[in-house]
Design an enzyme around this catalytic site. Sequence first.
Site, PDB file in Angstrom:
ATOM      1  N   PHE A 256       0.854  -1.188   0.000  1.00 32.11           N
ATOM      2  CA  PHE A 256       0.000   0.000   0.000  1.00 32.11           C
ATOM      3  C   PHE A 256       0.885   1.232   0.000  1.00 32.11           C
ATOM      4  CE2 PHE A 256      -2.359   3.570   1.637  1.00 32.11           C
ATOM      5  CZ  PHE A 256      -3.489   3.518   0.836  1.00 32.11           C
TER       6      PHE A 256
ATOM      7  N   LYS B 208       2.150  11.045   7.323  1.00 38.46           N
ATOM      8  CA  LYS B 208       1.306  10.767   8.494  1.00 38.46           C
ATOM      9  C   LYS B 208       1.762  11.480   9.770  1.00 38.46           C
ATOM     10  CE  LYS B 208      -1.304   6.952   6.775  1.00 38.46           C
ATOM     11  NZ  LYS B 208      -0.926   5.857   5.908  1.00 38.46           N
TER      12      LYS B 208
ATOM     13  N   ASP C  46       9.237   2.973   2.220  1.00 39.62           N
ATOM     14  CA  ASP C  46       8.029   3.739   2.514  1.00 39.62           C
ATOM     15  C   ASP C  46       7.722   3.551   4.000  1.00 39.62           C
ATOM     16  OD1 ASP C  46       5.505   4.754   2.950  1.00 39.62           O
ATOM     17  OD2 ASP C  46       4.620   3.912   1.130  1.00 39.62           O
TER      18      ASP C  46
HETATM   19  C1  LIG Z   1      -1.066   5.966   4.422  1.00 39.26           C
HETATM   20  C2  LIG Z   1       0.031   5.445   3.587  1.00 39.26           C
HETATM   21  C3  LIG Z   1       0.344   6.012   2.340  1.00 39.26           C
HETATM   22  C4  LIG Z   1      -0.489   7.108   1.723  1.00 39.26           C
HETATM   23  O1  LIG Z   1      -0.525   8.268   2.482  1.00 39.26           O
HETATM   24  P1  LIG Z   1      -1.698   9.344   2.190  1.00 39.26           P
HETATM   25  O2  LIG Z   1      -1.341  10.496   3.085  1.00 39.26           O
HETATM   26  O3  LIG Z   1      -2.991   8.696   2.574  1.00 39.26           O
HETATM   27  O4  LIG Z   1      -1.638   9.686   0.759  1.00 39.26           O
HETATM   28  C5  LIG Z   1       1.422   5.516   1.646  1.00 39.26           C
HETATM   29  N1  LIG Z   1       2.165   4.507   2.135  1.00 39.26           N
HETATM   30  C6  LIG Z   1       1.894   3.941   3.322  1.00 39.26           C
HETATM   31  C7  LIG Z   1       2.769   2.834   3.816  1.00 39.26           C
HETATM   32  C8  LIG Z   1       0.814   4.370   4.082  1.00 39.26           C
HETATM   33  O5  LIG Z   1       0.530   3.773   5.236  1.00 39.26           O
END
Ligand SMILES: *Cc1c(COP(=O)(O)O)cnc(C)c1O
Length: 399
Positions: A140, A254, A225
């Site tokens: 994700f 985040k 990520d």
């Molecule tokens: C939440 C998340 C994203 C996307 O972030 P947004 O601020 O919702 O665009 C990307 N990678 C990971 C691992 C995430 O948990």
Amino acid sequence: MKSNELIQLSQQYGARNYLPLPIVISEGSGCWVSDPEGKKYLDCLSSYSALNHGHCHPALLETLTQQARKCTLTSRAFHNDQLGPFLKQITQLCSMDAALPMNTGAEAVETAIKALRKWGYTKKGVEENRAEIIVCENNFHGRTTTIVSFSSEEAYRSGFGPFTPGFRIIPYGDLEAFKSACNENTVGFLVEPIQGEAGVVIPPVDFLKGAFDFCEQNNILFVADEIQTGLGRTGRMFCCEHFGFQPHAYVLGKALGGGVYPISVLVGSRDLLGVFEPGEHGSTFGGNPLACAIALKALEILESENLVTRAWELGSKFQDRLFGLNSKYVAQVRGKGLLIGIVLKESAGGARQFCERLMQLGVLCKETHEHVIRVAPPLIVNQQELDFAFEKIQEVLQS
Ligand SMILES: *Cc1c(COP(=O)(O)O)cnc(C)c1O
């Protein structure tokens, strides 16, 4: 207005792209939220780890209001007095050379993709339009059309094509598959060190470090990520530390904004970040002084409140208690620090109903991928609050 009226409104006028639990949050403080009727709940989701600092942290509110009175937005047409200090702080925290700020996580991932591709063409010598990035199944990384192009989840993709080419998907945790997927056009490996949305999936111990070593040997950049796992969530500042290596770049978001304001960033080597020339990439709100001031304060609080160590100590103890749960519904408990997944057996009939029961008992969790209950309270959580959460989880899983 009452909760059911508010829910009705958002259903009537909203798109149906989410299926929230039937609760309206109207106030939050620390780890607790309340609904318009005044009922209190312990937040054990933390807005998918964006609320590591808890709700409405007083020091963050102070920074927010102070900076908002001074200056909120300059655009990057001009310099502002918060950007430089923020870039220095985040770069040093990551032991990297440079950073590029955006707003949402998905934008920072897009930035990483563009940086990797251009690095491939200008530094590695990959033939134009041939760059490949390796990603993992069940990843994700966000919701843009390019990012869903390399998702393996039907629901994220179906109906949204045509897709962006240039990605190869390997099974998460399969080092040999990673190595065989690499070729002379491979510019990068984009991966979550723990897959949060996939259900708190921890890779086999050798996978990430093995892939990193292979990247080092083959001039491929490893981009972690850590939007969800970074900034203390797993009991280390960065989850990669658990696996004993420092990637070539981090994507953060985040919790970087302290749950108050969106800010994300790509942090990496000068070699990678140096590929951008003026005009080639940007964002109107990226690097705005309000976001930078808040992020600076959010990073300071991680240190001053010792949140990383707390996440490790409280999280490990909490996991041990969950392991001890003798429930006919539970197949497995897994996680690191305060990122925990309770994996239910197929026969339990899905995690959703358990989350609904927990909500009634005053604990907010959210199912991820049908069978997993994710437990991820703010890192400021204390022992009594975790005791409360455990008691309710126990009640629901032993009924
Ligand atoms: C939440 C998340 C994203 C996307 O972030 P947004 O601020 O919702 O665009 C990307 N990678 C990971 C691992 C995430 O948990």
